[in-house]
Design a protein around this motif. Structure first.
Motif, short mmCIF file in Angstrom:
data_model
loop_
_atom_site.label_atom_id
_atom_site.label_comp_id
_atom_site.label_asym_id
_atom_site.label_seq_id
_atom_site.Cartn_x
_atom_site.Cartn_y
_atom_site.Cartn_z
N VAL A 190 7.45 -8.45 -6.08
CA VAL A 190 7.20 -7.12 -5.50
C VAL A 190 8.51 -6.53 -4.98
O VAL A 190 8.82 -5.35 -5.21
N LEU A 191 9.29 -7.35 -4.28
CA LEU A 191 10.57 -6.87 -3.76
C LEU A 191 11.54 -6.53 -4.89
O LEU A 191 12.26 -5.52 -4.82
N ALA A 220 3.10 -2.94 -12.33
CA ALA A 220 3.75 -4.20 -11.96
C ALA A 220 3.20 -4.71 -10.63
O ALA A 220 2.93 -5.91 -10.48
N LEU A 221 3.04 -3.81 -9.66
CA LEU A 221 2.50 -4.22 -8.36
C LEU A 221 1.08 -4.75 -8.51
O LEU A 221 0.73 -5.79 -7.93
N PHE A 222 0.26 -4.05 -9.29
CA PHE A 222 -1.12 -4.49 -9.51
C PHE A 222 -1.13 -5.87 -10.16
O PHE A 222 -1.92 -6.73 -9.77
N TYR A 223 -0.25 -6.09 -11.10
CA TYR A 223 -0.19 -7.36 -11.83
C TYR A 223 0.12 -8.52 -10.91
O TYR A 223 -0.60 -9.54 -10.90
N TRP A 224 1.17 -8.38 -10.09
CA TRP A 224 1.59 -9.49 -9.24
C TRP A 224 0.62 -9.72 -8.09
O TRP A 224 0.35 -10.87 -7.72
N VAL A 225 0.05 -8.64 -7.56
CA VAL A 225 -0.94 -8.79 -6.49
C VAL A 225 -2.21 -9.43 -7.04
O VAL A 225 -2.82 -10.29 -6.39
N ALA A 226 -2.62 -9.04 -8.24
CA ALA A 226 -3.81 -9.62 -8.86
C ALA A 226 -3.64 -11.12 -9.11
O ALA A 226 -4.56 -11.91 -8.88
N VAL A 262 0.83 -1.21 0.00
CA VAL A 262 0.00 0.00 0.00
C VAL A 262 0.87 1.25 0.00
O VAL A 262 0.64 2.20 -0.76
N PHE A 263 1.88 1.26 0.86
CA PHE A 263 2.78 2.42 0.97
C PHE A 263 3.49 2.70 -0.35
O PHE A 263 3.51 3.83 -0.83
N VAL A 264 4.07 1.65 -0.94
CA VAL A 264 4.81 1.83 -2.19
C VAL A 264 3.88 2.29 -3.31
O VAL A 264 4.22 3.19 -4.09
N THR A 265 2.70 1.70 -3.38
CA THR A 265 1.75 2.08 -4.44
C THR A 265 1.40 3.56 -4.38
O THR A 265 1.38 4.25 -5.40
N LYS A 266 1.14 4.06 -3.18
CA LYS A 266 0.83 5.48 -3.02
C LYS A 266 2.01 6.35 -3.44
O LYS A 266 1.84 7.38 -4.12
N LYS A 267 3.20 5.95 -3.05
CA LYS A 267 4.39 6.73 -3.36
C LYS A 267 4.67 6.78 -4.86
O LYS A 267 5.01 7.82 -5.41
N VAL A 268 4.56 5.62 -5.53
CA VAL A 268 4.90 5.59 -6.97
C VAL A 268 3.88 6.37 -7.79
O VAL A 268 4.24 7.00 -8.80
N ILE A 269 2.62 6.35 -7.37
CA ILE A 269 1.61 7.12 -8.09
C ILE A 269 1.86 8.62 -7.95
O ILE A 269 1.72 9.39 -8.91
N ARG A 270 2.29 9.03 -6.76
CA ARG A 270 2.55 10.46 -6.52
C ARG A 270 3.69 10.99 -7.38
O ARG A 270 3.72 12.18 -7.72
#
Length: 211
Positions: free
Chosen positions: A63-64, A41-47, A24-32
């Motif tokens: 993810v790492l 990439a995060l959405f893909y692997w989490v999905a 969650v933290f990384v996703t918010k940061k990368v979008i900003r």
């Protein structure tokens, strides 16, 4: 030989799942900062994981790998700042009492060492075992969990002439460590499955219940 406490992270020392919060933290940061390549990439692997197409271990690896360079020391420190609001005060108090009695404290977890190291340093623990960071593509990588966690933890302590005397955990994944002979096993807010698993295995434990 000095006595030691082994403490789990997610659900034990920290009330929540730290890797979920990491995503969650990384996703918010990368979008900003408009790093949509990382966000996708995060959405893909989490999905894929949500659909049960891959294992949790494989998702964590990718993810790492994808966030390795983005999550620099400054961002990792800010992430740990966020985690500290979820620390389990009941468990922390037990650790403080045992530390005063001379116990060696080792944080052992499946979470990645990138932020586990920071948590361990901030809380003044003397050692930690965690999942490594996969730097090179295709390298052999294992999550620090179950039998792997047991072996890594016991070897880590043995090298430092420490005997595991107390284990604090919340999860049945730690049954291999719970089986090991020691003074106490503490279960932190355990699930019904964890309680049943421990009782079925004949493991003695004390409960640490917190709000």
């Amino acid at each position: 030989m000095r006595k030691g406490i082994v403490i789990d992270l997610d659900g034990s020392l920290i009330k929540t799942n730290t890797f979920q919060k990491y995503i969650v933290f990384v996703t918010k940061k990368v979008i900003r900062v408009f790093r949509f390549d990382i966000a996708i990439a995060l959405f893909y692997w989490v999905a894929l994981r949500k659909c049960r197409c891959i294992t949790h271990e494989k998702m964590k690896y990718h993810v790492l790998r994808r966030t390795l360079f983005f999550m620099n020391s400054s961002r990792l420190e800010k992430f740990v700042d966020w985690l500290m609001s979820d620390i389990n005060i009941c468990v922390k108090n037990v650790l403080e009492v045992k530390r005063a009695q001379g116990y060696y404290i080792c944080l052992s977890t499946a979470a990645p060492e990138s932020y586990v190291r920071i948590i361990s340093d901030r809380l003044g623990f003397e050692g930690f075992c965690a999942s490594s960071i996969p730097v090179n593509r295709g390298e052999v990588w294992y999550e620090n969990v179950r039998e792997m966690k047991k072996n890594n933890t016991l070897n880590f302590l043995k090298e430092r002439d420490i005997k595991m005397s107390i284990l604090i955990t919340d999860h049945y994944d730690d049954l291999p460590l719970l089986y090991e002979r020691k003074e106490y096993n503490y279960l932190v807010n355990p699930s019904l499955k964890t309680l049943k698993s421990c009782r079925a295995a004949g493991i003695k434990f004390e409960l640490l219940i917190s709000k």
